[in-house]
Design an enzyme around this catalytic site. Structure first.
Site, PDB file in Angstrom:
ATOM      1  N   CYS A 108       6.848  14.335   6.652  1.00 11.95           N
ATOM      2  CA  CYS A 108       5.977  14.121   7.686  1.00 11.95           C
ATOM      3  C   CYS A 108       6.296  14.498   9.357  1.00 11.95           C
ATOM      4  O   CYS A 108       5.740  14.167  10.260  1.00 11.95           O
ATOM      5  CB  CYS A 108       5.325  12.822   7.790  1.00 11.95           C
ATOM      6  SG  CYS A 108       4.896  12.112   6.165  1.00 11.95           S
ATOM      7  N   HIS A 126       3.498  10.099  14.498  1.00  6.81           N
ATOM      8  CA  HIS A 126       2.913  10.432  13.234  1.00  6.81           C
ATOM      9  C   HIS A 126       1.871   9.370  12.633  1.00  6.81           C
ATOM     10  O   HIS A 126       2.301   8.331  12.921  1.00  6.81           O
ATOM     11  CB  HIS A 126       4.007  10.534  12.273  1.00  6.81           C
ATOM     12  CG  HIS A 126       3.717  10.491  10.689  1.00  6.81           C
ATOM     13  ND1 HIS A 126       2.751  11.618  10.256  1.00  6.81           N
ATOM     14  CD2 HIS A 126       4.029   9.703   9.680  1.00  6.81           C
ATOM     15  CE1 HIS A 126       2.600  11.396   8.856  1.00  6.81           C
ATOM     16  NE2 HIS A 126       3.416  10.220   8.740  1.00  6.81           N
ATOM     17  N   ASN A 146      -3.291   9.515   6.457  1.00 10.04           N
ATOM     18  CA  ASN A 146      -1.982  10.090   6.743  1.00 10.04           C
ATOM     19  C   ASN A 146      -1.709  11.467   6.131  1.00 10.04           C
ATOM     20  O   ASN A 146      -1.877  11.779   4.710  1.00 10.04           O
ATOM     21  CB  ASN A 146      -0.926   9.215   6.073  1.00 10.04           C
ATOM     22  CG  ASN A 146       0.515   9.700   6.114  1.00 10.04           C
ATOM     23  OD1 ASN A 146       0.753  10.770   6.653  1.00 10.04           O
ATOM     24  ND2 ASN A 146       1.461   9.008   5.827  1.00 10.04           N
TER      25      ASN A 146
HETATM   26  N1  COA Z   1      -5.850  -3.228  -1.675  1.00 14.05           N
HETATM   27  C1  COA Z   1      -5.597  -4.700  -1.885  1.00 14.05           C
HETATM   28  N2  COA Z   1      -4.425  -4.922  -1.972  1.00 14.05           N
HETATM   29  C2  COA Z   1      -3.288  -4.468  -2.079  1.00 14.05           C
HETATM   30  C3  COA Z   1      -3.358  -2.926  -1.957  1.00 14.05           C
HETATM   31  C4  COA Z   1      -4.657  -2.437  -1.803  1.00 14.05           C
HETATM   32  N3  COA Z   1      -4.991  -1.087  -1.681  1.00 14.05           N
HETATM   33  N4  COA Z   1      -2.227  -2.486  -2.050  1.00 14.05           N
HETATM   34  C5  COA Z   1      -1.270  -3.565  -2.291  1.00 14.05           C
HETATM   35  N5  COA Z   1      -2.042  -4.579  -2.217  1.00 14.05           N
HETATM   36  C6  COA Z   1      -1.500  -6.105  -2.337  1.00 14.05           C
HETATM   37  C7  COA Z   1      -0.150  -6.066  -3.105  1.00 14.05           C
HETATM   38  O1  COA Z   1      -0.286  -5.903  -4.433  1.00 14.05           O
HETATM   39  C8  COA Z   1       0.371  -7.389  -2.546  1.00 14.05           C
HETATM   40  O2  COA Z   1      -0.108  -8.354  -3.413  1.00 14.05           O
HETATM   41  P1  COA Z   1       0.561  -9.562  -3.690  1.00 14.05           P
HETATM   42  O3  COA Z   1       0.900 -10.442  -2.492  1.00 14.05           O
HETATM   43  O4  COA Z   1      -0.316 -10.544  -4.576  1.00 14.05           O
HETATM   44  O5  COA Z   1       1.932  -9.164  -4.327  1.00 14.05           O
HETATM   45  C9  COA Z   1      -0.313  -7.482  -1.110  1.00 14.05           C
HETATM   46  O6  COA Z   1      -1.446  -6.610  -1.138  1.00 14.05           O
HETATM   47  C10 COA Z   1       0.660  -7.072  -0.218  1.00 14.05           C
HETATM   48  O7  COA Z   1       1.320  -6.023  -0.358  1.00 14.05           O
HETATM   49  P2  COA Z   1       2.264  -5.319   0.671  1.00 14.05           P
HETATM   50  O8  COA Z   1       3.002  -4.024   0.015  1.00 14.05           O
HETATM   51  O9  COA Z   1       3.269  -6.387   1.044  1.00 14.05           O
HETATM   52  O10 COA Z   1       1.271  -4.848   1.707  1.00 14.05           O
HETATM   53  P3  COA Z   1       1.790  -4.331   3.176  1.00 14.05           P
HETATM   54  O11 COA Z   1       1.381  -5.150   4.287  1.00 14.05           O
HETATM   55  O12 COA Z   1       3.347  -3.925   3.506  1.00 14.05           O
HETATM   56  O13 COA Z   1       0.933  -2.992   3.445  1.00 14.05           O
HETATM   57  C11 COA Z   1       1.326  -0.546   3.030  1.00 14.05           C
HETATM   58  C12 COA Z   1       1.192  -1.954   2.292  1.00 14.05           C
HETATM   59  C13 COA Z   1       1.573   0.419   1.929  1.00 14.05           C
HETATM   60  C14 COA Z   1      -0.086  -0.225   3.963  1.00 14.05           C
HETATM   61  C15 COA Z   1       2.375  -0.528   3.985  1.00 14.05           C
HETATM   62  O14 COA Z   1       3.800  -1.337   3.353  1.00 14.05           O
HETATM   63  C16 COA Z   1       2.613   0.743   4.708  1.00 14.05           C
HETATM   64  O15 COA Z   1       2.023   1.360   5.308  1.00 14.05           O
HETATM   65  N6  COA Z   1       4.028   1.201   4.307  1.00 14.05           N
HETATM   66  C17 COA Z   1       4.644   2.350   4.814  1.00 14.05           C
HETATM   67  C18 COA Z   1       4.248   3.265   4.050  1.00 14.05           C
HETATM   68  C19 COA Z   1       4.107   4.872   4.872  1.00 14.05           C
HETATM   69  O16 COA Z   1       3.968   4.913   5.741  1.00 14.05           O
HETATM   70  N7  COA Z   1       4.015   6.209   4.100  1.00 14.05           N
HETATM   71  C20 COA Z   1       4.206   7.145   4.287  1.00 14.05           C
HETATM   72  C21 COA Z   1       5.383   7.493   5.160  1.00 14.05           C
HETATM   73  S1  COA Z   1       5.245   8.937   6.033  1.00 14.05           S
END
Ligand code: COA
Length: 314
Positions: free
Chosen positions: A114, A238, A268
């Site tokens: 990215c 980004h 993204n």
């Molecule tokens: N819908 C509903 N619930 C979801 C879900 C979805 N699409 N994806 C995950 N969950 C759940 C998880 O299972 C977790 O449940 P639990 O508490 O019962 O275990 C809960 O939501 C929280 O998950 P978590 O991973 O802590 O959420 P988060 O706030 O970290 O958000 C992302 C998840 C992926 C959006 C976030 O971590 C993120 O954006 N990370 C960076 C990713 C990124 O930028 N990637 C590209 C890089 S270029």
């Protein structure tokens, strides 16, 4: 790493392309156990575009940038295509795009995930410093081909699109005042896609490191530019997650209102996201002659890159 050899080049124009097919959060609710509210709250994404090939999207964006610049395509000396989702393993998708655009020049792919578009921008300035007159840089992706549509932790994020810029030689010092490119290979396992596999990601680890990597790259490029954060008129980050951008801006002391954000409608799009956001700001009248713009990205690798430019384009 520092450099004082800042080249005499500028971004002349930008152009973008998005697939026609819109995939909304409501559509995703039918595919995995998720909700529109969860996706918006955790990422800021409302909908995204999917479909097409990387080369077609790249060529459309490149054509738009060339037409907007009003230049003869024959004057382009090099095409750099930043992509992490090439059409084929061989040849470079840049060669396909070159043919589609009818260019007679060198062509290569660049994979810095990215951060790729900013890497390409810096590379373009370097090639121009070494004698080229015009370089077409494109960030283009079809991440939908690499997405596991049964994995709710990733499929809500990734999408397709392309953005391009014509970079050309100038008489003066050019628009690039500071830049930084980086990679931390120890974080490889946090975000990867094997050949013929699908994207696998440790979301929280990426989130935490992304905020720090964006801040670090931005600070280093600001230092090279001898600028302070309050001299930045526009941040083009980004587009991975609204919360990552908010946290990075806070750490840098830059108001979030100064960012250009398109993630709500694009998702993204990896290397396409920064030019998509830059073009959105430009068409929205938020990019003016002399504005100081911070382009900053991070991605798998874990790579990061930033550039501080003063807008001198159309
Ligand atoms: N819908 C509903 N619930 C979801 C879900 C979805 N699409 N994806 C995950 N969950 C759940 C998880 O299972 C977790 O449940 P639990 O508490 O019962 O275990 C809960 O939501 C929280 O998950 P978590 O991973 O802590 O959420 P988060 O706030 O970290 O958000 C992302 C998840 C992926 C959006 C976030 O971590 C993120 O954006 N990370 C960076 C990713 C990124 O930028 N990637 C590209 C890089 S270029």
């Amino acid at each position: 790493m520092t450099s004082t050899a800042i080249s005499g080049a500028r971004i002349l124009s930008v152009g973008t392309a998005l697939p026609e097919q819109v995939l909304t959060n409501e559509d995703l609710e039918q595919m995995v156990d998720t909700s529109h509210e969860w996706i918006v709250e955790r990422s800021g994404i409302h909908e995204r575009r999917i479909g097409g090939t990387t080369s077609d999207l790249a060529a459309s964006a490149g054509k738009a940038a060339i037409e907007r610049a009003g230049i003869d395509p024959a004057t382009i000396d090099l095409l750099i295509l930043a992509t992490t989702s090439p059409d084929r393993r061989v040849p470079a998708t840049a060669s396909t795009v070159q043919e589609l655009l009818g260019l007679q020049c060198g062509a290569m792919d660049l994979n810095a995930a990215c951060s790729g578009f900013v890497y390409a921008l810096v590379a373009a300035h370097g090639f121009i410093e070494m004698g080229h007159s015009r370089v077409l840089i494109i960030g283009a992706e079809t991440l939908s081909r690499m997405t596991d549509w049964t994995d709710r932790t990733t499929c809500i994020l990734f999408a397709d699109g392309a953005g391009a810029a014509v970079v050309e030689k100038t008489d003066g010092a050019g628009d690039l005042h500071g830049w930084h490119v980086d990679s931390n290979g120890s974080l490889e396992e946090a975000l990867f896609c094997d050949f013929d596999g699908k994207i696998e990601m440790a979301g929280q680890a990426i989130f935490k490191n992304a905020v720090l990597a964006m801040e670090n790259a931005a600070r280093k490029s600001l230092a090279m530019a001898d600028m302070s954060a309050d001299q930045i008129d526009l941040v083009v980050p980004h587009q991975a997650n609204v919360r990552i951008v908010e946290a990075s801006c806070k750490r840098l002391g830059i108001p979030y209102e100064k960012t250009s954000m398109v993630i709500h409608r694009t998702g993204n799009t990896s290397s396409a996201s920064i030019p998509l956001a830059l073009e959105d700001a430009w068409t929205g009248g938020r990019v003016n002659q002399g504005d100081n713009i911070l382009l900053v990205g991070f991605g798998a690798g874990m790579t990061s890159a930033a550039a501080v430019i003063t807008w001198d384009g159309i």
